[in-house]
Design an enzyme around this catalytic site. Structure first.
Site, PDB file in Angstrom:
ATOM      1  N   ASN A 131      49.726  36.987  40.558  1.00  0.00           N
ATOM      2  CA  ASN A 131      49.206  38.675  40.910  1.00  0.00           C
ATOM      3  C   ASN A 131      49.892  38.604  41.635  1.00  0.00           C
ATOM      4  OD1 ASN A 131      47.369  40.995  41.314  1.00  0.00           O
ATOM      5  ND2 ASN A 131      45.484  39.847  42.110  1.00  0.00           N
ATOM      6  N   TRP A 132      50.403  40.076  41.249  1.00  0.00           N
ATOM      7  CA  TRP A 132      51.150  40.815  41.954  1.00  0.00           C
ATOM      8  C   TRP A 132      50.484  42.190  42.287  1.00  0.00           C
ATOM      9  CZ3 TRP A 132      55.839  42.614  38.280  1.00  0.00           C
ATOM     10  CH2 TRP A 132      56.884  41.468  38.226  1.00  0.00           C
ATOM     11  N   LYS A 133      49.282  42.207  42.658  1.00  0.00           N
ATOM     12  CA  LYS A 133      48.474  43.357  42.953  1.00  0.00           C
ATOM     13  C   LYS A 133      49.783  45.209  43.263  1.00  0.00           C
ATOM     14  CE  LYS A 133      46.032  39.968  45.606  1.00  0.00           C
ATOM     15  NZ  LYS A 133      45.331  39.446  46.599  1.00  0.00           N
TER      16      LYS A 133
ATOM     17  N   HIS B 159      38.177  40.570  40.285  1.00  0.00           N
ATOM     18  CA  HIS B 159      38.909  39.862  41.716  1.00  0.00           C
ATOM     19  C   HIS B 159      37.898  40.858  43.581  1.00  0.00           C
ATOM     20  CE1 HIS B 159      42.180  39.923  44.698  1.00  0.00           C
ATOM     21  NE2 HIS B 159      42.554  39.147  44.677  1.00  0.00           N
TER      22      HIS B 159
ATOM     23  N   GLU C 192      38.796  42.112  45.756  1.00  0.00           N
ATOM     24  CA  GLU C 192      40.071  43.125  46.576  1.00  0.00           C
ATOM     25  C   GLU C 192      38.890  44.247  45.062  1.00  0.00           C
ATOM     26  OE1 GLU C 192      44.028  42.799  45.874  1.00  0.00           O
ATOM     27  OE2 GLU C 192      43.485  41.333  47.601  1.00  0.00           O
TER      28      GLU C 192
ATOM     29  N   GLU D 143      38.299  32.464  45.287  1.00  0.00           N
ATOM     30  CA  GLU D 143      39.274  32.891  46.176  1.00  0.00           C
ATOM     31  C   GLU D 143      38.603  33.359  47.219  1.00  0.00           C
ATOM     32  OE1 GLU D 143      42.987  34.703  43.732  1.00  0.00           O
ATOM     33  OE2 GLU D 143      41.466  36.061  44.360  1.00  0.00           O
TER      34      GLU D 143
ATOM     35  N   GLY E 164      45.364  37.001  50.829  1.00  0.00           N
ATOM     36  CA  GLY E 164      46.849  37.076  52.074  1.00  0.00           C
ATOM     37  C   GLY E 164      46.830  37.371  53.772  1.00  0.00           C
TER      38      GLY E 164
ATOM     39  N   SER F 284      46.409  32.566  49.704  1.00  0.00           N
ATOM     40  CA  SER F 284      47.882  32.065  50.714  1.00  0.00           C
ATOM     41  C   SER F 284      47.718  30.788  49.614  1.00  0.00           C
ATOM     42  CB  SER F 284      46.727  32.012  51.963  1.00  0.00           C
ATOM     43  OG  SER F 284      46.169  33.288  52.681  1.00  0.00           O
TER      44      SER F 284
ATOM     45  N   GLY G 249      48.958  35.363  45.195  1.00  0.00           N
ATOM     46  CA  GLY G 249      49.374  36.969  45.434  1.00  0.00           C
ATOM     47  C   GLY G 249      49.998  36.871  45.994  1.00  0.00           C
ATOM     48  N   GLY G 250      50.768  37.274  47.170  1.00  0.00           N
ATOM     49  CA  GLY G 250      51.849  37.479  47.806  1.00  0.00           C
ATOM     50  C   GLY G 250      53.069  36.597  47.699  1.00  0.00           C
TER      51      GLY G 250
END
Ligand code: 13P
Length: 252
Positions: free
Chosen positions: A9-11, A100, A102, A171, A177, A216, A237-238
């Site tokens: 997930n590149w966000k 998600h 976010e 999640e 993150g 993470s 993610g990251g």
């Protein structure tokens, strides 16, 4: 047997140039073959989906599917800024992340909206990746399992049998993150609780639904997480922004 699935997930990250490098590196890494019985996908921001679809095709990157990070709760019409699931399907997406944290936190998306989005994704023959998870306060007050199972139960109420065609992503909000990954056992315990919640509706369905862990995930913790009985892969993610790290997690 549930396949192991790794979804990046590149966000809100990426650019025309960096996307090109990313796909090229991943294509080179996957070229020599990947572990069998696994699936991989990447979810770039909406404006880059067509570019990434073209790049995947031009590199003959058959191992990698495309996903989107969200979809509208509506089919079509006067919803400025929304993107319909059918449009994502046309661009070649196979997966769509919904709910998600976010989006739940910053866009006030409640469980009802998340189900409506999942239904739109299913109606367009794609797989919704339904995210659930508790905040740090909820975990510290000993309510993590109650909160997460309630989120799952709300999806069961609406989606019913159609959950068989969905993925769930656990999640924990405190792990997203932050570099604070849930220990493999903590994650496994929650994945088990989610599966038992699904089994209250249908045991067979519960044993088939893939439950991914997100928060993470890195190359150095993926092996231990993916080895757990009820963890069927990761929503990354990251670490998915770095093609080498993404590859390492895919091979974990
Ligand atoms: P990080 O891997 O950066 O913690 O993000 C997880 C996530 O939110 C994936 O959807």
């Amino acid at each position: 047997m549930r396949p192991l699935i790794v979804i990046g997930n590149w966000k809100m990250n990426g650019s025309l140039g960096s996307n090109q490098d990313w796909i090229k590196t991943v294509a080179r890494g996957m070229e020599s073959g990947m572990p069998s019985g696994r699936k991989y996908a990447v979810c770039p921001p909406f404006p880059y989906l067509q570019q990434c679809a073209d790049l995947v095709k031009s590199h003959s990157l058959t191992f990698l599917s495309l996903g989107a990070q969200d979809a509208s709760a509506y089919k079509s019409g006067a919803y400025t800024g929304d993107v319909a699931a059918s449009m994502l399907k046309e661009l070649g997406c196979s997966y769509v992340i919904v709910g998600h944290s976010e989006r739940r936190q910053m866009h006030q998306e409640v469980d009802e909206i998340v189900s409506a989005k999942a239904l739109q994704v299913l109606d367009s023959d794609m797989t919704p990746v339904i995210c659930v998870g508790e905040t740090a306060d909820e975990r510290n007050s000993g309510r993590a399992e109650e909160i997460v199972c309630a989120q799952v139960a709300k999806q069961v109420n609406v989606l019913q049998d159609r959950l068989a065609d969905c993925l769930i992503a656990y999640e924990p909000v405190w792990a997203i993150g932050t570099g604070k990954v849930a220990s493999a056992q903590v994650a496994q315990d929650m994945h088990r609780a989610i599966r038992l919640q699904l089994a209250e509706f249908d045991e067979d369905l519960a044993s088939h639904v893939g439950i991914l862990y997100g928060g993470s995930v890195k190359p150095d913790n993926a092996v231990e997480l993916f080895a757990m009985l009820d963890i069927d892969g990761g929503l990354v993610g990251g670490a998915s922004l770095n093609p080498q790290d993404f590859l390492a997690i895919c091979q974990a």
